[in-house]
Every structure is written in C-alpha cells, then in structure tokens.
Design a protein around this motif. Structure first.
Motif, mmCIF file in Angstrom:
data_model
loop_
_atom_site.group_PDB
_atom_site.id
_atom_site.type_symbol
_atom_site.label_atom_id
_atom_site.label_comp_id
_atom_site.label_asym_id
_atom_site.label_seq_id
_atom_site.Cartn_x
_atom_site.Cartn_y
_atom_site.Cartn_z
ATOM 1 N N LEU A 124 -29.376 11.110 -1.519
ATOM 2 C CA LEU A 124 -28.699 10.472 -2.406
ATOM 3 C C LEU A 124 -28.918 11.526 -3.785
ATOM 4 O O LEU A 124 -28.012 11.662 -4.435
ATOM 5 C CB LEU A 124 -29.208 9.265 -2.471
ATOM 6 N N TRP A 125 -30.125 11.814 -3.615
ATOM 7 C CA TRP A 125 -30.557 12.448 -5.162
ATOM 8 C C TRP A 125 -30.747 14.030 -5.006
ATOM 9 O O TRP A 125 -30.916 14.758 -5.950
ATOM 10 C CB TRP A 125 -31.668 11.944 -5.526
ATOM 11 N N SER A 126 -30.726 14.855 -3.788
ATOM 12 C CA SER A 126 -31.084 16.209 -3.434
ATOM 13 C C SER A 126 -29.986 17.159 -4.317
ATOM 14 O O SER A 126 -30.751 18.085 -4.748
ATOM 15 C CB SER A 126 -30.885 16.521 -2.141
ATOM 16 N N THR A 127 -28.815 16.806 -4.599
ATOM 17 C CA THR A 127 -27.965 17.616 -5.515
ATOM 18 C C THR A 127 -28.043 17.365 -6.768
ATOM 19 O O THR A 127 -27.265 18.116 -7.687
ATOM 20 C CB THR A 127 -26.751 17.729 -4.789
ATOM 21 N N SER A 128 -28.329 16.221 -7.410
ATOM 22 C CA SER A 128 -28.091 15.578 -8.674
ATOM 23 C C SER A 128 -28.634 16.648 -9.905
ATOM 24 O O SER A 128 -27.955 16.581 -10.657
ATOM 25 C CB SER A 128 -28.761 14.317 -8.859
ATOM 26 N N VAL A 129 -29.705 17.318 -9.722
ATOM 27 C CA VAL A 129 -30.153 18.072 -10.624
ATOM 28 C C VAL A 129 -29.234 19.126 -10.937
ATOM 29 O O VAL A 129 -28.847 19.576 -12.068
ATOM 30 C CB VAL A 129 -31.616 18.510 -10.647
ATOM 31 N N VAL A 138 -19.023 7.364 -7.259
ATOM 32 C CA VAL A 138 -19.002 6.357 -6.106
ATOM 33 C C VAL A 138 -20.297 6.490 -5.062
ATOM 34 O O VAL A 138 -20.689 5.369 -4.754
ATOM 35 C CB VAL A 138 -17.666 6.625 -5.053
ATOM 36 N N ILE A 139 -20.755 7.671 -5.113
ATOM 37 C CA ILE A 139 -22.067 7.884 -4.242
ATOM 38 C C ILE A 139 -23.386 7.294 -4.957
ATOM 39 O O ILE A 139 -23.899 6.725 -4.324
ATOM 40 C CB ILE A 139 -22.324 9.290 -3.974
ATOM 41 N N ALA A 140 -23.349 7.378 -6.194
ATOM 42 C CA ALA A 140 -24.271 7.046 -7.067
ATOM 43 C C ALA A 140 -24.566 5.461 -7.017
ATOM 44 O O ALA A 140 -25.457 4.730 -6.716
ATOM 45 C CB ALA A 140 -24.383 7.396 -8.595
ATOM 46 N N GLY A 171 -24.703 4.475 -3.123
ATOM 47 C CA GLY A 171 -26.129 4.687 -2.928
ATOM 48 C C GLY A 171 -27.064 3.940 -3.450
ATOM 49 O O GLY A 171 -28.111 3.208 -2.598
ATOM 50 N N MET A 172 -27.224 3.285 -4.329
ATOM 51 C CA MET A 172 -28.218 2.323 -5.199
ATOM 52 C C MET A 172 -28.003 1.151 -4.573
ATOM 53 O O MET A 172 -28.836 0.585 -4.275
ATOM 54 C CB MET A 172 -27.953 2.308 -6.624
ATOM 55 N N THR A 173 -26.747 0.740 -4.332
ATOM 56 C CA THR A 173 -26.390 -0.499 -3.473
ATOM 57 C C THR A 173 -26.966 -0.545 -2.089
ATOM 58 O O THR A 173 -27.570 -1.827 -1.927
ATOM 59 C CB THR A 173 -24.868 -0.714 -3.548
ATOM 60 N N VAL A 174 -27.014 0.379 -1.406
ATOM 61 C CA VAL A 174 -27.425 0.538 -0.138
ATOM 62 C C VAL A 174 -28.814 0.444 -0.274
ATOM 63 O O VAL A 174 -29.463 -0.144 0.623
ATOM 64 C CB VAL A 174 -26.815 1.735 0.734
ATOM 65 N N LEU A 175 -29.487 1.175 -0.924
ATOM 66 C CA LEU A 175 -30.805 1.140 -1.297
ATOM 67 C C LEU A 175 -31.262 -0.231 -1.420
ATOM 68 O O LEU A 175 -32.393 -0.724 -1.169
ATOM 69 C CB LEU A 175 -31.307 2.061 -2.219
ATOM 70 N N TYR A 176 -30.772 -0.772 -2.444
ATOM 71 C CA TYR A 176 -31.389 -2.221 -2.756
ATOM 72 C C TYR A 176 -30.980 -3.148 -1.699
ATOM 73 O O TYR A 176 -31.908 -3.918 -1.413
ATOM 74 C CB TYR A 176 -29.951 -2.576 -4.005
#
Length: 181
Positions: free
Chosen positions: A29-34, A164-166, A169-174
C-alpha cells in the motif's frame, strides 16, 4: 501435501501468517507513496506548466523510468499479500457469513487485482518506458511517439488509481484489523 495437511500446518503458525499478511499489505500500500508524492508529482507539475521545455521533459522521463524500477518492491509485495491472505482463509475457515471478509475480498478482486494487472503491464511489460526507449531506432524516448504515449498513459493511470488505492487500501486494512460485524 494435501490441502488439509497444509491447513493444519499453517494453523500452527496463524500469528506469523497474519503478521506476514499485514506487513506485506502495508508494504504494498505505501511502498511507492514517497516517490509518487515527492518526485513524480512535482516533476510532472513542472513539466505540465512548461510542456515544451526539453529539460522538464528529460527530467520527467528520467523520473518515470526510475519509478518503473522502484515499483518492483510493490509488485513483489502484492503476490505475497494474496498468498498469505489465501493462507489465512485456509486457517480460519471464515466464509461468506463474515460481512467484513466479503467486503474486503470484493475490494481486492474488483478493484486491486485489475489495477495491479494494469500496473504490472505499465511498469514491467509493454508499458515499461526504459524498454520502449531502448527499442526506438535512436534509443531516445524524446523521438518516440510510443514512449510519449506510454508516459501519458502511466501518468493518467496514476492520477486515477492513487485515490482509489489509498481509500480502498485503508478500508481493507480497517476491515482486516477490526473485523466489524
């Protein structure tokens, strides 16, 4: 090894499998965000403000090719998420009666899988910018309409899929962590 034997063996390692699953999910989920927020977005905005500036075009192309290389970590993590997720399904026996699981799997299957298939293609296969550049007669992406098309397609893909991914992704983690009824 039968499915039953695999399930029994995995059941003895439930917490480890869950740790692997959540670790790879957050890595995916976060590897490419930076790189996206701090490199791609500023470079593309500068290029869009002055689209004919050859220096902006060269920087845009360089950054996008590095981004294609950088998503390898994300694209290793995603299959690990799927494999560990299937392992968790085997271990726990959760099924359609688990509302949170149905919602989670719906997002994974209908949203993440199609996005990731496109992302793999754009970054590693037919849409890989470095490969396209190397196959042009001059070896220069600046002279290739196909290269320019691949850059634009990938940029629009990122613009559309990032929110969409953000959110997904947060919904799936929740859902995975809280398991609401």
């Amino acid at each position: 090894m039968s499915i039953e034997a695999l399930t029994q063996w995995l059941a003895g390692h439930y917490l480890q499998v869950k740790f692997i699953h959540i670790s790879f999910a957050t890595l995916w989920l976060w590897s490419t965000s930076v790189a996206y927020l701090n490199y791609l977005v500023p470079v593309f905005r500068a290029w869009q403000a002055n689209p004919d500036d050859i220096n902006h075009i060269k920087k845009r192309n360089w950054v996008m090719e590095r981004f294609d290389e950088g998503v390898i970590l994300e694209h290793i993590a995603f299959p690990a998420v799927l494999i560990s997720g299937l392992s968790l399904l085997l271990i726990t026996g959760w099924g359609p009666q688990s509302y949170w699981l149905v919602m989670k799997l719906t997002i994974v299957v209908l949203v993440f899988l199609p996005i990731e298939f496109c992302d793999y293609w754009l970054s590693h296969f037919g849409g890989n910018k470095a490969k396209i550049r190397r196959t042009t007669p001059s070896g220069d992406g600046l002279a290739s309409a196909r290269y320019e098309q691949a850059i634009h397609l990938h940029w629009w893909f990122l613009i559309v899929t990032t929110p969409v991914i953000a959110i997904g992704g947060m919904t799936v983690l929740y859902l995975a962590i809280t398991k609401p009824m």
